[in-house]
Design a protein around this motif. Structure first.
Motif, short mmCIF file in Angstrom:
data_model
loop_
_atom_site.label_atom_id
_atom_site.label_comp_id
_atom_site.label_asym_id
_atom_site.label_seq_id
_atom_site.Cartn_x
_atom_site.Cartn_y
_atom_site.Cartn_z
N MET A 1 0.85 -1.19 0.00
CA MET A 1 0.00 0.00 0.00
C MET A 1 0.88 1.24 0.00
SD MET A 1 -3.16 -0.98 0.05
CE MET A 1 -3.94 0.56 0.50
N SER A 2 0.50 2.20 -0.80
CA SER A 2 1.23 3.45 -0.82
C SER A 2 0.98 4.22 0.46
CB SER A 2 0.78 4.29 -2.02
OG SER A 2 1.24 5.60 -1.92
N SER A 3 1.97 5.05 0.86
CA SER A 3 1.78 5.90 2.03
C SER A 3 1.26 7.27 1.62
CB SER A 3 3.10 6.04 2.79
OG SER A 3 4.07 6.65 1.98
N ALA A 4 0.92 7.45 0.34
CA ALA A 4 0.41 8.73 -0.13
C ALA A 4 -0.97 9.00 0.46
CB ALA A 4 0.34 8.73 -1.65
N LYS A 5 -1.38 10.25 0.45
CA LYS A 5 -2.71 10.60 0.93
C LYS A 5 -3.75 10.00 -0.01
CE LYS A 5 -1.81 14.85 3.43
NZ LYS A 5 -2.11 16.28 3.53
N PHE A 6 -4.93 9.77 0.51
CA PHE A 6 -6.02 9.24 -0.27
C PHE A 6 -6.98 10.37 -0.63
CE2 PHE A 6 -5.26 4.75 -0.05
CZ PHE A 6 -4.36 4.66 0.98
N PRO A 7 -7.67 10.30 -1.77
CA PRO A 7 -7.56 9.26 -2.78
C PRO A 7 -6.31 9.39 -3.63
CG PRO A 7 -9.08 10.93 -3.52
CD PRO A 7 -8.69 11.31 -2.12
N ARG A 8 -5.96 8.34 -4.33
CA ARG A 8 -4.79 8.36 -5.19
C ARG A 8 -5.04 9.26 -6.40
NH1 ARG A 8 -3.96 2.18 -6.47
NH2 ARG A 8 -6.17 2.46 -6.86
N ARG A 13 -0.24 4.15 -10.86
CA ARG A 13 -0.33 2.84 -11.50
C ARG A 13 0.34 1.81 -10.62
NH1 ARG A 13 4.29 2.63 -16.28
NH2 ARG A 13 6.05 3.25 -14.98
N LEU A 14 0.03 0.57 -10.90
CA LEU A 14 0.63 -0.52 -10.15
C LEU A 14 1.95 -0.89 -10.81
CD1 LEU A 14 0.09 -2.54 -7.82
CD2 LEU A 14 -0.86 -4.09 -9.53
N GLU A 15 3.06 -0.74 -10.06
CA GLU A 15 4.37 -1.05 -10.60
C GLU A 15 4.63 -2.56 -10.52
OE1 GLU A 15 6.08 1.16 -12.03
OE2 GLU A 15 5.50 3.10 -11.22
N VAL A 16 5.55 -3.04 -11.36
CA VAL A 16 5.86 -4.47 -11.43
C VAL A 16 7.14 -4.77 -10.66
CG1 VAL A 16 6.43 -6.39 -12.96
CG2 VAL A 16 4.71 -4.72 -13.65
N GLY A 17 7.10 -5.81 -9.84
CA GLY A 17 8.29 -6.28 -9.14
C GLY A 17 8.44 -7.77 -9.35
N VAL A 18 9.63 -8.29 -9.10
CA VAL A 18 9.87 -9.72 -9.23
C VAL A 18 10.49 -10.26 -7.94
CG1 VAL A 18 10.12 -9.68 -11.73
CG2 VAL A 18 12.13 -9.35 -10.31
N TYR A 19 10.10 -11.48 -7.61
CA TYR A 19 10.64 -12.18 -6.44
C TYR A 19 11.29 -13.46 -6.96
CZ TYR A 19 10.32 -15.41 -2.41
OH TYR A 19 10.58 -16.34 -1.44
N LEU A 20 12.59 -13.56 -6.82
CA LEU A 20 13.33 -14.74 -7.27
C LEU A 20 14.02 -15.37 -6.07
CD1 LEU A 20 14.22 -16.51 -9.65
CD2 LEU A 20 16.21 -15.00 -9.92
N GLY A 51 10.31 -5.49 -19.64
CA GLY A 51 10.11 -4.07 -19.42
C GLY A 51 10.66 -3.59 -18.09
N ASP A 52 10.20 -2.41 -17.67
CA ASP A 52 10.70 -1.80 -16.43
C ASP A 52 10.27 -2.62 -15.21
OD1 ASP A 52 11.95 0.24 -17.75
OD2 ASP A 52 10.28 1.64 -17.54
N PRO A 97 19.00 -0.26 -13.28
CA PRO A 97 19.59 0.62 -12.26
C PRO A 97 18.58 1.34 -11.38
CG PRO A 97 19.91 1.51 -14.47
CD PRO A 97 19.43 0.12 -14.65
N MET A 98 17.34 1.53 -11.84
CA MET A 98 16.36 2.25 -11.03
C MET A 98 15.54 1.31 -10.14
SD MET A 98 17.03 5.31 -11.61
CE MET A 98 15.66 6.07 -10.73
N ALA A 99 15.73 0.01 -10.26
CA ALA A 99 15.00 -0.93 -9.41
C ALA A 99 15.55 -0.89 -7.99
CB ALA A 99 15.11 -2.34 -9.97
N VAL A 100 14.66 -0.99 -7.01
CA VAL A 100 15.09 -1.06 -5.61
C VAL A 100 15.08 -2.51 -5.16
CG1 VAL A 100 14.43 1.27 -4.96
CG2 VAL A 100 12.72 -0.54 -4.87
N MET A 101 16.09 -2.89 -4.38
CA MET A 101 16.25 -4.29 -3.97
C MET A 101 15.89 -4.48 -2.50
SD MET A 101 19.68 -5.62 -5.92
CE MET A 101 20.57 -4.07 -5.94
N PHE A 102 15.16 -5.57 -2.24
CA PHE A 102 14.75 -5.94 -0.90
C PHE A 102 15.45 -7.20 -0.45
CE2 PHE A 102 12.38 -8.87 1.71
CZ PHE A 102 11.93 -8.11 2.78
#
Length: 363
Positions: A1-8, A13-20, A51-52, A97-102
């Motif tokens: 969930m975004s921490s931005a104020k509501f409503p969005r 948009r919903l960004e894409v992430g991958v879990y490997l 893609g991104d 390079p712009m992806a953030v890693m967890f």
């Protein structure tokens, strides 16, 4: 969930992430050097063919029972050296390079240390990972560490169900909207981000009970943050940096993320007063620091004007990206924020006040 104020905003948009997962319980070469080449080739494919990618998620799964190439056995690895994480992370940097890693030690954002979705009441964005690697760290993940060598804010992960995958037997055990709201205030409301797992069923759809809970969760958040009571109020401060309008107290209500109120360098414990001009009902206060200048505030207190004097009704420690203080509903003409400890002159980009649905309305 975004921490931005509501409503969005409509442009979100919903960004894409991958879990490997680093642990493949079926590959014949797991535990051997050849597997690392295979694993990185998988990662390379994910980061070049789709893609991104917004985020890449690694966990600390580190060997055990499996069917490795069809042979059921237990394989152990030394997770401090086997995966060679530094070079695996560098592959992500090179390809996306712009992806953030967890992972539990980052390098960009960290695990909060539990799967209940709860950050510590004190939750610093900084950490001392030292030589830690995924699955092997002694850092204080839940609270963070101050002072810290690295900026690695927390992510809170939790499932809307008891388990991570869909089981029809859990259809009656979906977390209620009220429970999700509680989690929100203890994750996003403590400066972290919230990773809420919502598993699809055998149809590839989100089960109706999950949808019902999520819609009500959304309704409550929208109702809470639809109107900031600070807008239109008179805002003053005990000190303003250089008496400059650029850093005036009113900047906390501008709605602009690049504006902020701050003080002269030697003023570490200033006060800010919001005068509503009339009795105002509230139960949520939102605070944000201006993060390009770091996480400076170490403790704060909130007061209401009652019976001709200031009376404290809440206090806390870390703020960071956002701090949401949910309190027993109260009515007051004025609210005061006191910074009671700071590592440098405070810099606040938001002071928001809201009147959300009462607890008995969290159906």
């Amino acid at each position: 969930m975004s921490s931005a104020k509501f409503p969005r905003p409509a442009t979100s948009r919903l960004e894409v992430g991958v879990y490997l997962s680093p642990w493949d319980r079926n590959h014949k070469d797991y535990g051997r050097p050849e597997y690392i080449t295979y694993y990185r080739n998988q990662l390379r494919e994910l980061l070049t063919n789709y893609g991104d990618i917004f985020t890449v998620w690694f966990d600390g799964a580190n060997g055990g029972d499996g069917f490795y190439g069809g042979a059921r056995e237990k394989r152990q690895i030394d997770n401090k050296v086997y995966y060679d994480w530094r070079n695996t992370w560098q592959l992500v940097r090179d390809l996306m390079p712009m992806a953030v890693m967890f992972s539990d030690v980052g390098p960009d954002f960290r695990w909060v240390g539990n799967e209940r979705g709860l950050a510590g009441e004190t939750c610093w964005a900084t950490l001392n990972p030292k030589d830690g690697v995924p699955g092997n760290t002694k850092a204080n993940l839940n609270e963070g560490e101050r002072p810290g060598t690295d900026w690695i804010p927390a992510e809170c992960d939790v499932s809307i169900r008891p388990g991570w995958f869909y089981h029809a037997s859990e259809d009656g055990k979906v977390k209620s909207a009220a429970k999700l709201v509680d989690i929100y205030y203890q994750s996003v409301g403590r400066g972290a981000c919230l990773n809420l797992n919502i598993p699809p069923d055998q149809r590839g759809q989100i089960q109706e009970n999950d949808v019902r809970s999520l819609k009500e969760f959304r309704r409550i958040l929208e109702a809470t943050f639809a109107h900031d009571l600070v807008r239109g109020a008179k805002i003053s401060a005990s000190n303003t940096r250089g008496n400059s309008a650029r850093f005036a107290a009113s900047q906390v209500a501008s709605g602009k993320p690049d504006s902020y109120w701050t003080t002269d360098d030697d003023i570490m414990t200033p006060e800010l007063v919001v005068d509503f001009g009339k009795p105002t009902h509230l139960n949520v206060v939102s605070l944000r620091e201006y993060l390009p200048l770091g996480q400076r505030i170490e403790a704060f207190a909130l007061d209401q004007w009652a019976d001709g004097e200031w009376k404290q009704f809440a206090n806390g420690t870390s703020i960071g990206n956002r701090r949401l203080i949910r309190v027993t509903p109260l009515t007051t003409d004025k609210l005061r924020l006191r910074i009671t400890a700071a590592g440098a002159c405070p810099a606040l980009s938001e002071v928001g006040v809201f009147a959300g649905p009462e607890p008995n309305d969290l159906r």
